[in-house]
Each structure stands twice: as C-alpha cells, then as structure tokens.
Design a protein around this motif. Sequence first.
Motif, PDB file in Angstrom:
ATOM      1  N   THR A   1       0.808  -1.244  -0.157  1.00 40.82           N
ATOM      2  CA  THR A   1       0.020   0.115  -0.075  1.00 40.82           C
ATOM      3  C   THR A   1       0.759   1.248   0.018  1.00 40.82           C
ATOM      4  O   THR A   1       1.801   1.202   0.445  1.00 40.82           O
ATOM      5  N   LYS A   2       0.190   2.415  -0.531  1.00 39.12           N
ATOM      6  CA  LYS A   2       0.901   3.574  -0.377  1.00 39.12           C
ATOM      7  C   LYS A   2      -0.412   4.620   0.044  1.00 39.12           C
ATOM      8  O   LYS A   2      -1.385   4.681  -0.599  1.00 39.12           O
ATOM      9  N   ILE A   3      -0.002   4.949   1.310  1.00 31.96           N
ATOM     10  CA  ILE A   3      -0.996   6.034   2.014  1.00 31.96           C
ATOM     11  C   ILE A   3      -0.656   7.315   1.601  1.00 31.96           C
ATOM     12  O   ILE A   3       0.481   7.811   2.011  1.00 31.96           O
ATOM     13  N   ILE A   4      -1.461   8.012   0.984  1.00 29.62           N
ATOM     14  CA  ILE A   4      -1.526   9.347   0.650  1.00 29.62           C
ATOM     15  C   ILE A   4      -1.739  10.409   1.837  1.00 29.62           C
ATOM     16  O   ILE A   4      -2.609  10.607   2.104  1.00 29.62           O
ATOM     17  N   ALA A   5      -0.494  10.640   2.491  1.00 28.64           N
ATOM     18  CA  ALA A   5      -0.857  11.369   3.804  1.00 28.64           C
ATOM     19  C   ALA A   5      -1.282  12.730   3.652  1.00 28.64           C
ATOM     20  O   ALA A   5      -1.484  13.424   4.690  1.00 28.64           O
ATOM     21  N   GLY A   6      -0.475  13.374   2.450  1.00 27.05           N
ATOM     22  CA  GLY A   6      -0.993  14.925   2.148  1.00 27.05           C
ATOM     23  C   GLY A   6      -0.600  15.172   0.903  1.00 27.05           C
ATOM     24  O   GLY A   6       0.103  14.270   0.081  1.00 27.05           O
ATOM     25  N   VAL A   7      -1.202  16.315   0.338  1.00 30.02           N
ATOM     26  CA  VAL A   7      -0.710  16.568  -0.699  1.00 30.02           C
ATOM     27  C   VAL A   7      -0.364  18.286  -0.609  1.00 30.02           C
ATOM     28  O   VAL A   7      -1.148  19.151  -0.342  1.00 30.02           O
ATOM     29  N   LYS A   8       0.766  18.547  -1.478  1.00 31.50           N
ATOM     30  CA  LYS A   8       1.400  20.035  -1.420  1.00 31.50           C
ATOM     31  C   LYS A   8       1.225  20.456  -2.887  1.00 31.50           C
ATOM     32  O   LYS A   8       1.788  19.736  -3.719  1.00 31.50           O
ATOM     33  N   LYS A   9       0.792  21.655  -3.250  1.00 35.08           N
ATOM     34  CA  LYS A   9       0.658  22.161  -4.454  1.00 35.08           C
ATOM     35  C   LYS A   9       1.655  23.314  -4.391  1.00 35.08           C
ATOM     36  O   LYS A   9       1.725  23.940  -3.352  1.00 35.08           O
ATOM     37  N   ASN A  10       1.935  23.588  -5.585  1.00 34.62           N
ATOM     38  CA  ASN A  10       2.727  24.654  -5.712  1.00 34.62           C
ATOM     39  C   ASN A  10       4.158  24.665  -4.819  1.00 34.62           C
ATOM     40  O   ASN A  10       4.805  25.719  -4.396  1.00 34.62           O
ATOM     41  N   ALA A  11       4.612  23.454  -4.793  1.00 33.48           N
ATOM     42  CA  ALA A  11       6.017  23.221  -3.931  1.00 33.48           C
ATOM     43  C   ALA A  11       7.086  23.084  -4.959  1.00 33.48           C
ATOM     44  O   ALA A  11       6.958  22.818  -5.938  1.00 33.48           O
ATOM     45  N   ILE A  12       8.255  23.505  -4.661  1.00 32.11           N
ATOM     46  CA  ILE A  12       9.655  23.421  -5.275  1.00 32.11           C
ATOM     47  C   ILE A  12      10.155  21.975  -5.204  1.00 32.11           C
ATOM     48  O   ILE A  12      10.271  21.494  -4.180  1.00 32.11           O
ATOM     49  N   ILE A  13      10.025  21.356  -6.546  1.00 35.74           N
ATOM     50  CA  ILE A  13      10.387  19.882  -6.619  1.00 35.74           C
ATOM     51  C   ILE A  13      11.426  19.564  -7.927  1.00 35.74           C
ATOM     52  O   ILE A  13      11.575  20.503  -8.473  1.00 35.74           O
ATOM     53  N   ILE A  14      11.915  18.666  -7.384  1.00 33.84           N
ATOM     54  CA  ILE A  14      13.208  18.071  -8.279  1.00 33.84           C
ATOM     55  C   ILE A  14      12.996  16.459  -8.262  1.00 33.84           C
ATOM     56  O   ILE A  14      12.385  16.012  -7.378  1.00 33.84           O
ATOM     57  N   PRO A  15      13.404  16.055  -9.529  1.00 35.42           N
ATOM     58  CA  PRO A  15      13.586  14.413  -9.603  1.00 35.42           C
ATOM     59  C   PRO A  15      14.356  13.934  -8.383  1.00 35.42           C
ATOM     60  O   PRO A  15      15.388  14.368  -8.081  1.00 35.42           O
ATOM     61  N   ASN A  16      13.913  12.783  -8.017  1.00 28.69           N
ATOM     62  CA  ASN A  16      14.683  11.960  -7.114  1.00 28.69           C
ATOM     63  C   ASN A  16      15.781  11.544  -7.437  1.00 28.69           C
ATOM     64  O   ASN A  16      16.718  11.590  -6.643  1.00 28.69           O
ATOM     65  N   SER A  17      16.194  11.259  -8.594  1.00 27.70           N
ATOM     66  CA  SER A  17      17.515  10.816  -9.425  1.00 27.70           C
ATOM     67  C   SER A  17      18.518  11.963  -9.084  1.00 27.70           C
ATOM     68  O   SER A  17      19.859  11.810  -9.224  1.00 27.70           O
ATOM     69  N   ALA A  18      18.087  13.337  -8.793  1.00 26.45           N
ATOM     70  CA  ALA A  18      18.803  14.397  -8.648  1.00 26.45           C
ATOM     71  C   ALA A  18      19.739  14.503  -7.425  1.00 26.45           C
ATOM     72  O   ALA A  18      20.795  15.042  -7.381  1.00 26.45           O
ATOM     73  N   VAL A  19      19.035  14.050  -6.425  1.00 28.18           N
ATOM     74  CA  VAL A  19      19.528  14.122  -4.940  1.00 28.18           C
ATOM     75  C   VAL A  19      20.540  13.028  -4.473  1.00 28.18           C
ATOM     76  O   VAL A  19      20.304  11.817  -4.963  1.00 28.18           O
ATOM     77  N   ARG A  20      21.536  13.434  -3.941  1.00 28.79           N
ATOM     78  CA  ARG A  20      22.754  12.786  -3.397  1.00 28.79           C
ATOM     79  C   ARG A  20      22.690  12.887  -1.834  1.00 28.79           C
ATOM     80  O   ARG A  20      22.357  13.998  -1.598  1.00 28.79           O
TER      81      ARG A  20
END
Length: 410
Positions: free
Chosen positions: A334-353
């Motif tokens: 399961t994936k529980i969607i605990a919350g949703v943020k709109k207009n957030a600053i986001i980057i692809p997961n592959s960019a983070v180290r």
Amino acid sequence: MKKILVLLLVLIAGIGGLFFYTKLKGTEKQQVKVFKTEKVKRGEIKNIINATAIVKAQVNAYLKIGTRTTGLVQKMFIDIGDYVKKGQLIAIIDQREFKKNIEKIKYQIERAKNKLEQINKVYPARIKEAEKNLSLAEAEYEYAVWKFKREKELLKEEFTTQESFEVARRELKTKEARLKLAQETLKKLKLEYETERKIAKDDIKVLQKDLEREKVRLSYTEIYSPIDGIVSNIVAREGETLVAGLQAAELVTILKPDRLEIQIFVDETDIGKVKPGQKVEYHVDAFPDKIFTGKITKIYPEPVVKQNIVYYLAIVPVKKEYALFLRPEMTVYTKIIAGVKKNAIIIPNSAVRFEKGKQYVYVIQNGKPVIRHIKTGWIDENYTEVIEGLKEGEVIAVKFYAPVKTKVFK
C-alpha cells in the motif's frame, strides 16, 4: 659511467610519468560527468507512506446457505471461486417426490371442481322442479280451500250432502299435506344445495392449501443465492445426499464482496501522519499491474507487535468490484497518501545525493556541475520537495556520473 647516467635519467622519467599518470587518473576519477539536466520547478507532491497490508474478511463476511429438505443433490450449478449474483440458481435437490405429490393434489382439485360443477348443475334443476311442484300444490290447496268453503255453505242451505262435504274436507287436508311436503322438499333441496356446495368449495380450498404447501416444499429443493458474492466453500457435491435435521443442512458458503477489508500495518513512527479519510493506493502480487484504490475508514487503537516492531492497523474497505481479484489473506502493498502539497519546489529523485547525513545536488553554473547542499521535505515516487537551497528555474543534473563516495538519496 655514461650508461649509468642514462639509466638514472630513464628511471627518473619513468617515475615522474607514473606519478603524473596517477595524478591525472585521480583527477578524472573526481570529475562529475553530466548526461541530463532539468530545471527546478514548482508542482504537486504527495506525502506517501509505504506499508505492507493483508486482505481480511470482516465479521459476518461469510453467508452459509443450506436447505430445509433431505435428499440427493440432483444438480450443482456452481463451483468454488465462482461469482454468483443475487437470485441465481445454485443447486437442485431431488424433486421427484414433491412433484408427484403436487400432481396428485392437482388431480384431487380437478375432481373437487368437477364435483362442484356437477352440484351447481344438478341442484338448481332439482330446485326448479321442486318450485314447480310447490306452485302446483299451492294451486291445488287454494282450490281445495274454495271447494271446502263452498260445500260448507251449500250444506247449511241443504243444497249438498254431508258426504260431499266430508269428501271436500278430506281433499283439503290432503292438499294441505301435499303443500307442506312441497314446501319442505324445496327448503330441504335449497339447504342441501348450499351445504353440498360449501363442502365442495371447502374441499377445494383445503386442497389448494395443500398444493401451496407442497409447492413451498418443492421450492426448498431449488437453492438460490440471496446475495451477490463469491463461492468460498461447497459442502455437498452433485450426487451426494443432504440430511436436514433441526437445522438447515449446509450446502455452500458465499463470501460477501463488500465484507472484505485491507488491514494496513502502519509503523508507530508514521501513525501520527495517518488519519481516516486519507486515500490509499495498493496492489497485490497476483495482479502487479492493477492498481486498487480506497480510503482509510478507521485506525485500531490496539497495537500489533511483529518481530519486535510496533504497528497500528489502518482499515480500508474493499470495493465490490475488486472482489473478483482479491482474496482473504493476500499480501498487499500500500501507499498511503498522507498529504498533498501544491506549488511546492520539486526536483526529480534521481538528482538528490547524500553524504554524511547531508543531502545535495549538482547545480549547473557556467556549464559546470557544482555541489549545493539542500534541505528536503516530502518525497513521493518521482519527486523530492526542496525546502531550502534551490530556486525555481535553476538547472540541476538529474542523470550523471558521480564519484563513488556519493550515494543516491532514498
């Protein structure tokens, strides 16, 4: 001496070349090669809590269907795992005895109706004949009364004989008796007609009740599903004999599709983020490409301890249309969607180290990748929220070759 000097120079050159080559390789090893870049953007991100779960049957999820009659299972129309609809014929128990009784009672009803028809035909004719006899008796009686009175008056004036007077009197009594007989006969026929007709009608009613009772008993031999559901168990197969006692003999068990639920094991560290009403997406190994959805309806207060880890159960009811795919005791992801943020600053997961507990990305400045430490927030399947360290529109590396010591942030 000259040869020694030449050898020394060659040795020094070799050592220097080896040092330069090693240094160059080390420098190349530390370089970051960028293959793909993207701009930092604003968008929607979900706070997802991943958890394992299990499909469970709710209380009263199973409905046991039986039969009130004893007999051979003549026909079985379903098997375990079949989906049945409300009103669908499941099985037929031996009907021969009940059908024979029904035919017998129908014959008796037909005879009773014929008898009633005969009564309605014969008695009215007899009553009509009795009414004619009564009319004739009344006329004869009236004539006898007139004749008796006439003879009586004539006898006073001595215009007739005593003998004629006595004959008139006897005739009057005879006609009076015949009139009473005709009246009694007509009355008796009418009463008899009503009695016979009532008896015949009552016989028909009793037989019709017997017929209805036999039809009800016959209906016990045809087993229908009272609900929509999945056949989870069959007690008796075609050709086996069921024996009904004080309780109905169990035949099949049907699982109600709207009585399944997903029990999600939420880690105690995440339970504070989970609330009723939150959307849940889940799948099972049997159908890995099919995504099911639902909502958390309640969270059990009592903890569940598994392998020294404390969990709390979040409950998601299973939709009816999912009953064809899900079965009790299936493992669920399961994936529980605990919350949703709109207009957030986001980057692809592959960019983070990350390194030494710190997160960073490679920002492209003047065409070169430069390390910049960032502070992250929510993470979903594709994107990571950046709280500090990046601005919308900046270009970052999302696919690149990094030094070995860097790790992908998960």
